[in-house]
Design a protein around this motif. Sequence first.
Motif, PDB file in Angstrom:
ATOM      1  N   UNK A  76     -13.980   5.237   1.741  1.00 31.24           N
ATOM      2  CA  UNK A  76     -12.781   4.479   1.371  1.00 31.24           C
ATOM      3  C   UNK A  76     -11.656   5.453   1.062  1.00 31.24           C
ATOM      4  N   UNK A  77     -10.498   5.200   1.663  1.00 30.09           N
ATOM      5  CA  UNK A  77      -9.408   6.173   1.650  1.00 30.09           C
ATOM      6  C   UNK A  77      -8.084   5.491   1.302  1.00 30.09           C
ATOM      7  N   UNK A  78      -7.320   6.123   0.382  1.00 27.02           N
ATOM      8  CA  UNK A  78      -5.951   5.651   0.145  1.00 27.02           C
ATOM      9  C   UNK A  78      -5.094   6.147   1.302  1.00 27.02           C
ATOM     10  N   UNK A  79      -4.484   5.244   2.077  1.00 22.70           N
ATOM     11  CA  UNK A  79      -3.819   5.634   3.321  1.00 22.70           C
ATOM     12  C   UNK A  79      -2.438   6.250   3.122  1.00 22.70           C
ATOM     13  N   UNK A  80      -1.928   6.837   4.194  1.00 20.36           N
ATOM     14  CA  UNK A  80      -0.683   7.610   4.153  1.00 20.36           C
ATOM     15  C   UNK A  80       0.515   6.800   3.688  1.00 20.36           C
ATOM     16  N   UNK A  81       0.613   5.547   4.117  1.00 20.96           N
ATOM     17  CA  UNK A  81       1.797   4.765   3.714  1.00 20.96           C
ATOM     18  C   UNK A  81       1.834   4.576   2.205  1.00 20.96           C
ATOM     19  N   UNK A  82       0.673   4.379   1.591  1.00 20.39           N
ATOM     20  CA  UNK A  82       0.613   4.227   0.131  1.00 20.39           C
ATOM     21  C   UNK A  82       0.878   5.564  -0.563  1.00 20.39           C
ATOM     22  N   UNK A  96      -1.047   7.746 -11.136  1.00 21.45           N
ATOM     23  CA  UNK A  96      -0.839   6.303 -11.155  1.00 21.45           C
ATOM     24  C   UNK A  96      -2.165   5.631 -10.814  1.00 21.45           C
ATOM     25  N   UNK A  97      -2.699   4.878 -11.786  1.00 23.37           N
ATOM     26  CA  UNK A  97      -3.975   4.217 -11.585  1.00 23.37           C
ATOM     27  C   UNK A  97      -3.960   3.177 -10.493  1.00 23.37           C
ATOM     28  N   UNK A  98      -2.785   2.627 -10.187  1.00 27.21           N
ATOM     29  CA  UNK A  98      -2.686   1.617  -9.136  1.00 27.21           C
ATOM     30  C   UNK A  98      -3.053   2.205  -7.773  1.00 27.21           C
ATOM     31  N   UNK A  99      -2.788   3.503  -7.607  1.00 27.07           N
ATOM     32  CA  UNK A  99      -3.130   4.195  -6.358  1.00 27.07           C
ATOM     33  C   UNK A  99      -4.419   5.005  -6.498  1.00 27.07           C
ATOM     34  N   UNK A 100      -4.876   5.205  -7.732  1.00 20.92           N
ATOM     35  CA  UNK A 100      -5.982   6.130  -8.028  1.00 20.92           C
ATOM     36  C   UNK A 100      -5.675   7.515  -7.460  1.00 20.92           C
ATOM     37  N   UNK A 111     -11.003  -1.265  -9.067  1.00 19.32           N
ATOM     38  CA  UNK A 111     -10.146  -1.320  -7.895  1.00 19.32           C
ATOM     39  C   UNK A 111      -9.395  -2.621  -7.712  1.00 19.32           C
ATOM     40  N   UNK A 112      -9.632  -3.575  -8.617  1.00 17.95           N
ATOM     41  CA  UNK A 112      -8.980  -4.872  -8.466  1.00 17.95           C
ATOM     42  C   UNK A 112      -7.460  -4.765  -8.523  1.00 17.95           C
ATOM     43  N   UNK A 113      -6.958  -3.830  -9.316  1.00 16.36           N
ATOM     44  CA  UNK A 113      -5.505  -3.683  -9.461  1.00 16.36           C
ATOM     45  C   UNK A 113      -4.956  -2.516  -8.647  1.00 16.36           C
ATOM     46  N   UNK A 114      -5.730  -2.053  -7.684  1.00 14.46           N
ATOM     47  CA  UNK A 114      -5.303  -0.917  -6.868  1.00 14.46           C
ATOM     48  C   UNK A 114      -4.661  -1.372  -5.572  1.00 14.46           C
ATOM     49  N   UNK A 115      -3.913  -0.444  -4.994  1.00 14.50           N
ATOM     50  CA  UNK A 115      -3.378  -0.666  -3.653  1.00 14.50           C
ATOM     51  C   UNK A 115      -4.542  -0.758  -2.665  1.00 14.50           C
ATOM     52  N   UNK A 116      -4.266  -1.362  -1.514  1.00 16.54           N
ATOM     53  CA  UNK A 116      -5.305  -1.536  -0.515  1.00 16.54           C
ATOM     54  C   UNK A 116      -5.664  -0.202   0.134  1.00 16.54           C
ATOM     55  N   UNK A 117      -6.931  -0.076   0.518  1.00 10.56           N
ATOM     56  CA  UNK A 117      -7.444   1.155   1.120  1.00 10.56           C
ATOM     57  C   UNK A 117      -7.931   0.864   2.543  1.00 10.56           C
ATOM     58  N   UNK A 118      -8.293   1.926   3.255  1.00  7.16           N
ATOM     59  CA  UNK A 118      -8.856   1.787   4.591  1.00  7.16           C
ATOM     60  C   UNK A 118     -10.252   2.399   4.630  1.00  7.16           C
ATOM     61  N   UNK A 119     -11.038   1.959   5.611  1.00  2.55           N
ATOM     62  CA  UNK A 119     -12.406   2.457   5.769  1.00  2.55           C
ATOM     63  C   UNK A 119     -12.495   3.368   6.992  1.00  2.55           C
ATOM     64  N   UNK A 120     -13.321   4.412   6.875  1.00  2.00           N
ATOM     65  CA  UNK A 120     -13.569   5.298   8.004  1.00  2.00           C
ATOM     66  C   UNK A 120     -15.045   5.630   8.099  1.00  2.00           C
ATOM     67  N   UNK A 121     -15.487   5.954   9.299  1.00  7.13           N
ATOM     68  CA  UNK A 121     -16.884   6.361   9.502  1.00  7.13           C
ATOM     69  C   UNK A 121     -17.068   7.863   9.304  1.00  7.13           C
TER      70      UNK A 121
END
Length: 281
Positions: free
Chosen positions: A261-267, A149-153, A213-223
């Motif tokens: 940039x990471x697709x998070x667990x809830x998504x 699913x491209x929305x989640x990549x 990424x404009x049509x993707x679910x939101x992601x989170x950032x990590x160091x």
Amino acid sequence: MEKRLSRKSKKTISIVSIVISAVVCISIIGSSFFYDYICRTRKNADFQEIINHAVKSSTLYIVSETATISGNDESFSYGAGFGGVVFSEADGVYYALTALHAVDNNPTHLYVLSYDDLTYNERIAQQEQHIGLRDYYKTLPIAEVVYSDGEYDLAILKFSCSDSFGILNIASNTPAFKEQVAIISSPLNEGRNEITYGTIISKKPVKFGDANGENQRLVIKTSAYDNFGSSGSVLLNKQSEIAGIVLGGGRDIFDNFRYSLVMPANEINDFITTWYSSKKQ
């Protein structure tokens, strides 16, 4: 006398300005390289004890093969490799998560290397007996994309193998701001199975930041450090769960690391639920 003092003052101010500018530039450049180094080499003794062989054996290194036919000739090219992680198994068939963009170039085959498998170059370096590149990859399990699913990549790969792989649960919640995390990946030209540590640095999910990424679910950032080749790799929490899947990262003007940039667990859980629903239809 006053005129001479004025010129001296102007000269002094100019020198001070140049020195300050030089110090600021050096500080900016130095902090960029220092931050990159810290993120590459950061250790976490408590986290290291949690990442045992069962966790490591769930991680995959995937190499794409693309066949090109020209007349009667057929040639094969191989990608640099990317990551994946096993989340399910049934009767010797394994299912793994990875990044869709890593497999979205219509490869002929996707070859699966386990955590302990050698890459072609590693095998050649360790063994005297020569084996052709294609002959080597043909000994490995072949994965296929069963859902994406491209929305989640995100993509789900399926492969069969007599060897045993670890299986990780997907976290029920997205890691919180400042939570400790780790990435297991194989950054291009930086070694296999690198484990990098960091924290979640985004207070809330953010947009990926590029046109795709404009049509993707939101992601989170990590160091926790990543680089080219880390796409599809697992982000772990301290419960040894899949807290996210690496999709990319940010780098500064010196090409030094800034964040992953990471697709998070809830998504991911929503993505998996949709996949299960599609199988029932």
